[in-house]
Motif scaffolding. Sequence first.
Motif, short mmCIF file in Angstrom:
data_model
loop_
_atom_site.label_atom_id
_atom_site.label_comp_id
_atom_site.label_asym_id
_atom_site.label_seq_id
_atom_site.Cartn_x
_atom_site.Cartn_y
_atom_site.Cartn_z
N GLU A 24 -18.95 9.37 20.84
CA GLU A 24 -18.60 8.41 19.79
C GLU A 24 -19.12 8.89 18.45
O GLU A 24 -20.18 9.53 18.37
CB GLU A 24 -19.21 7.04 20.08
N LEU A 25 -18.38 8.57 17.40
CA LEU A 25 -18.83 8.82 16.04
C LEU A 25 -19.21 7.50 15.41
O LEU A 25 -18.37 6.61 15.24
CB LEU A 25 -17.73 9.51 15.25
N LEU A 26 -20.49 7.35 15.09
CA LEU A 26 -21.02 6.07 14.64
C LEU A 26 -21.62 6.19 13.25
O LEU A 26 -22.22 7.22 12.90
CB LEU A 26 -22.11 5.60 15.62
N PRO A 27 -21.51 5.13 12.43
CA PRO A 27 -22.20 5.13 11.14
C PRO A 27 -23.69 5.36 11.33
O PRO A 27 -24.27 4.95 12.34
CB PRO A 27 -21.92 3.73 10.59
N ARG A 28 -24.29 6.00 10.37
CA ARG A 28 -25.70 6.39 10.46
C ARG A 28 -26.60 5.26 10.97
O ARG A 28 -27.40 5.45 11.88
CB ARG A 28 -26.16 6.86 9.09
N ASN A 29 -26.46 4.08 10.40
CA ASN A 29 -27.35 2.97 10.77
C ASN A 29 -27.04 2.37 12.13
O ASN A 29 -27.82 1.58 12.66
CB ASN A 29 -27.30 1.89 9.69
N ASP A 30 -25.89 2.71 12.70
CA ASP A 30 -25.52 2.20 14.02
C ASP A 30 -25.70 3.23 15.12
O ASP A 30 -25.43 2.94 16.29
CB ASP A 30 -24.05 1.74 14.01
N ALA A 31 -26.14 4.42 14.76
CA ALA A 31 -26.31 5.50 15.75
C ALA A 31 -27.62 5.28 16.50
O ALA A 31 -28.70 5.45 15.94
CB ALA A 31 -26.31 6.86 15.05
N LYS A 32 -27.50 4.89 17.78
CA LYS A 32 -28.69 4.55 18.58
C LYS A 32 -28.55 5.12 19.97
O LYS A 32 -27.46 5.43 20.43
CB LYS A 32 -28.87 3.03 18.65
N ILE A 33 -29.70 5.22 20.63
CA ILE A 33 -29.72 5.70 22.01
C ILE A 33 -30.72 4.85 22.79
O ILE A 33 -31.64 4.24 22.21
CB ILE A 33 -30.08 7.20 22.06
N SER A 34 -30.56 4.80 24.09
CA SER A 34 -31.38 3.93 24.93
C SER A 34 -32.87 4.29 24.86
O SER A 34 -33.23 5.47 24.77
CB SER A 34 -30.91 4.02 26.38
N VAL A 35 -33.71 3.25 24.97
CA VAL A 35 -35.15 3.50 25.06
C VAL A 35 -35.53 4.15 26.39
O VAL A 35 -36.66 4.60 26.57
CB VAL A 35 -35.96 2.20 24.86
N PHE A 36 -34.57 4.21 27.33
CA PHE A 36 -34.81 4.88 28.60
C PHE A 36 -34.36 6.34 28.58
O PHE A 36 -34.37 7.01 29.60
CB PHE A 36 -34.11 4.13 29.74
N ASP A 37 -33.98 6.82 27.40
CA ASP A 37 -33.61 8.22 27.25
C ASP A 37 -34.81 9.12 27.55
O ASP A 37 -35.93 8.86 27.09
CB ASP A 37 -33.12 8.47 25.83
N SER A 38 -34.58 10.18 28.31
CA SER A 38 -35.68 11.05 28.73
C SER A 38 -36.31 11.80 27.55
O SER A 38 -37.48 12.17 27.61
CB SER A 38 -35.21 12.03 29.79
N GLY A 39 -35.53 12.01 26.49
CA GLY A 39 -36.12 12.63 25.31
C GLY A 39 -37.11 11.71 24.64
O GLY A 39 -38.19 12.14 24.22
N TYR A 40 -36.74 10.43 24.54
CA TYR A 40 -37.64 9.45 23.94
C TYR A 40 -38.87 9.22 24.83
O TYR A 40 -40.00 9.13 24.34
CB TYR A 40 -36.90 8.12 23.73
#
Length: 307
Positions: A24-40
Amino acid sequence: MVHGTHNAVEDPRNEDVLVYVNGELLPRNDAKISVFDSGYLVGDGVWEGLRLHGGVLVFWDEHLDRLFQGAKAIGMDLKMSRHQIREVVWKTLDANDMKDGVHVRVMFTRGIKKTPSQDPRLTVSGPNLVIIAEYKQADPESRNRGVKLHTSSVRRGSPDYLDPRLNCHSKIHEVQALIQALEAGADEALMLDVNGFVSTCNATNFFMVKNGEVWTSTGQYCMNGITRAKVIDLCLQEKIPCFEKNFSLYDVYSADEAFVTGSFGGITPVTEIDGRVISTSVPGNMAQRLQELYTQAVENAVARSKI
């Protein structure tokens, strides 16, 4: 005021950039990823930072080689081919109508975890891919003024526990080193290897110049820098004596010049290390020569890509 090799000229266009997140291509302020992401959760992932110059992703193949080598080293299947990655990078650039003066950050993590854990078997999705493309030109003040370094007590890791050549998301030791440098009034940190020899900086690779010779570390304990490799190649091509070797702060303090290298800032002169003046001329003769050669190498790479 923030000063360093990653300083960028402010560009208001970045407020409206679209960010690629898993298709997906999302506006900067809407670009999010899960708190369960292994990188996070545990810093489990690999990334690349590269530049779009004159409509060309400069040194693309070298960056992709490093990305796939890093992924293989941590046992991570990116689930994408080189061609597919290139396609989505260009999809992001085209969506933003970007042609030049752009920095692209390509970030893969192992995926979403079922629960917070280091265990890769608890990953319940495929890899997460985020691509951030921004209009970023290195602030000329960094090159014109040079940077000051402070030697950190935080060492570069040994290859048997965290190989410094791995371009991974785990960067806390580099952050610690930089914090020490900032608290000491410097711009960036110089880091030693486990044997006490000069290795690299927290985010760039380090070179010194002595009696017409260019010295850099052996490469065993430093970042696997694309720009570092290009500078070494340029020295060989131009018959500039260049040595990958062990050297200590004893050598550095008596250097004629010093500079650091990175994909974003290119070649940036160093003026002081641990309060000792290395050079009052910015850039020094060797740094200026290599800056010119590197700029030409980038232009040549762009021209070859357009043939």
